[in-house]
Design an enzyme around this catalytic site. Structure first.
Site, mmCIF file in Angstrom:
data_model
loop_
_atom_site.group_PDB
_atom_site.id
_atom_site.type_symbol
_atom_site.label_atom_id
_atom_site.label_comp_id
_atom_site.label_asym_id
_atom_site.label_seq_id
_atom_site.Cartn_x
_atom_site.Cartn_y
_atom_site.Cartn_z
ATOM 1 N N ASP A 138 31.732 -17.715 -10.802
ATOM 2 C CA ASP A 138 32.809 -18.203 -9.946
ATOM 3 C C ASP A 138 33.804 -17.079 -9.758
ATOM 4 O OD1 ASP A 138 35.770 -18.984 -11.220
ATOM 5 O OD2 ASP A 138 34.216 -18.588 -12.707
ATOM 6 N N ASP A 163 37.655 -25.766 -15.367
ATOM 7 C CA ASP A 163 38.031 -24.880 -16.469
ATOM 8 C C ASP A 163 38.973 -25.642 -17.403
ATOM 9 O OD1 ASP A 163 40.473 -24.941 -15.205
ATOM 10 O OD2 ASP A 163 40.336 -22.922 -14.409
#
Length: 390
Positions: A272, A92
């Site tokens: 996720d 991320d």
């Protein structure tokens, strides 16, 4: 590099079966990606992850920048060499973690000024810095730096005007992220992130702007940030299937098993969430027949495994034969209840293995159903079994 092959679509929903080719391997979609915040999926060896069918895992740009730092990461050639995982990794951007710092950070057009939660140092994160960090990490999928639009701002639901301001800055940051990614010559793939809060018109604007930038893949961000479930589901129903069909779609930070199956029906390819690992450490177990609280006293004498249908190491032992199929090599609920009561580290290790196996196996069942053309029947069976209770 990134290549996405759309293999099959479901005629009764937006569900898709695909294949994602990245620099470190091939990923079959729809897929769940275990979260490895600090360079490890908590309590699980890389070998165990591979054995349970993990194809791609996450790393956290912000936390890995804080510790161990880029010099050490660079000396190992990136995150793969550091954590000894040879399959794909997605990182991320660090935006959510910076946003989570609250009063410790100040967001401007240039980027985010904040105090390090590790030692208090004054630091700065910008789209360019995020791309530089992720290039050192050498993750297969890199996320643009975005501002995570909160559900509430200063004690009230974020207004459309506030959400627009946030979305438009994320859009500008997407362009800066893309420019820096290309300048660095990063050989991996950069995803754009659709924002816009709970406002479908803003989501549409964000989506169209990102599509014009022609990212290799797209994510839906700013969900599971405190909003009511029905509003999250509304965004899931609205946004993913509007993204380009020939590119992968990623729903960030979601969610329960029910959310994953619904997300697939809404056109999502990648998921996720920390839920399977975090809940495992706190005694909540996901099973085919509903959720189980291992700390409940009723499990103190129970000889059954966590999930009688499961073939994970916790439930089926080394034989890999489930309780329902006659296997008796798995660990009992009584034993796992005992480990939890005593604070033994093996307890959360085993429950984490089980929860991750459950999520990964659920996605395998979804892929099988899409290939066989019976996804609708699989969804109905899944809902009925989960509602049955343990």
């Amino acid at each position: 590099m990134l290549q996405f092959d759309l293999l099959k679509t479901d005629p009764s929903s937006h569900a898709r079966r695909g294949q994602l080719t990245l620099n470190h391997g091939v990923v079959q979609t729809p897929i769940f990606m275990p979260v490895g915040t600090y360079g490890t999926v908590k309590g699980v060896m890389p070998r165990s992850l591979q054995e349970m069918g993990a194809q791609i895992i996450l790393g956290n740009t912000f936390h890995l920048w804080m510790r161990p730092g880029l010099d050490i990461m660079q000396s190992f050639g990136g995150l793969h060499g550091f954590e000894k995982w040879d399959k794909p990794i997605l990182t991320d951007s660090g935006g959510f973690q910076v946003w989570s710092l609250g009063a410790m950070r100040k967001i401007t057009e240039e980027g985010v000024h904040f105090a390090s939660p590790v030692n208090g140092d004054k630091l700065f994160m910008s789209p360019e810095v995020s791309m530089q960090i992720q290039t050192v990490l050498n993750s297969d999928i890199v996320m643009q730096l975005d501002e995570c639009t909160p559900y509430e701002t200063n004690g009230h639901k974020t207004t459309e005007a506030e959400a627009r301001k946030s979305m438009e800055m994320s859009r500008r940051w997407a362009k800066r992220s893309s420019d820096e990614f290309q300048r660095l010559g990063n050989p991996n793939a950069l995803f754009g992130i659709v924002q816009g809060g709970m406002y479908e018109n803003l989501r549409e604007e964000s989506l169209q702007a990102l599509v014009e930038m022609d990212f290799p893949g797209y994510a839906v961000g700013g969900v599971s940030v405190g909003e009511p479930k029905d509003e999250m589901l509304a965004i899931m129903a609205h946004t993913p299937h509007r993204l380009p069909a020939h590119k992968p779609r990623y729903l960030m930070g979601v969610g329960t098993p029910e959310d994953l199956v619904q997300g697939v029906a809404d056109g999502v390819d990648m998921f996720d969430c920390v839920m399977p690992t975090r809940n495992a450490r706190n005694g909540t177990i996901f099973t085919r027949y509903g959720d189980l609280k291992i700390r409940n006293a009723r499990h103190k004498t129970d000889h059954q495994p966590l999930d009688p249908s499961c073939t994970c190491h916790a439930c089926a032992g080394t034989s890999g034969v489930s309780w329902e199929q006659g296997g008796r090599d798995g660990f009992s609920r009584a034993y796992l209840h005992h480990l939890d009561r005593c604070g033994e580290m093996l307890g959360p290790m085993l429950t984490t293995i089980h929860n991750l196996h459950y999520y990964l196996n659920l996605m395998q069942e979804v892929r099988n159903a899409l290939e066989a053309g019976n996804f609708t029947e699989m969804r109905a069976r899944f809902k009925a079994e989960r509602a049955r209770g343990v």
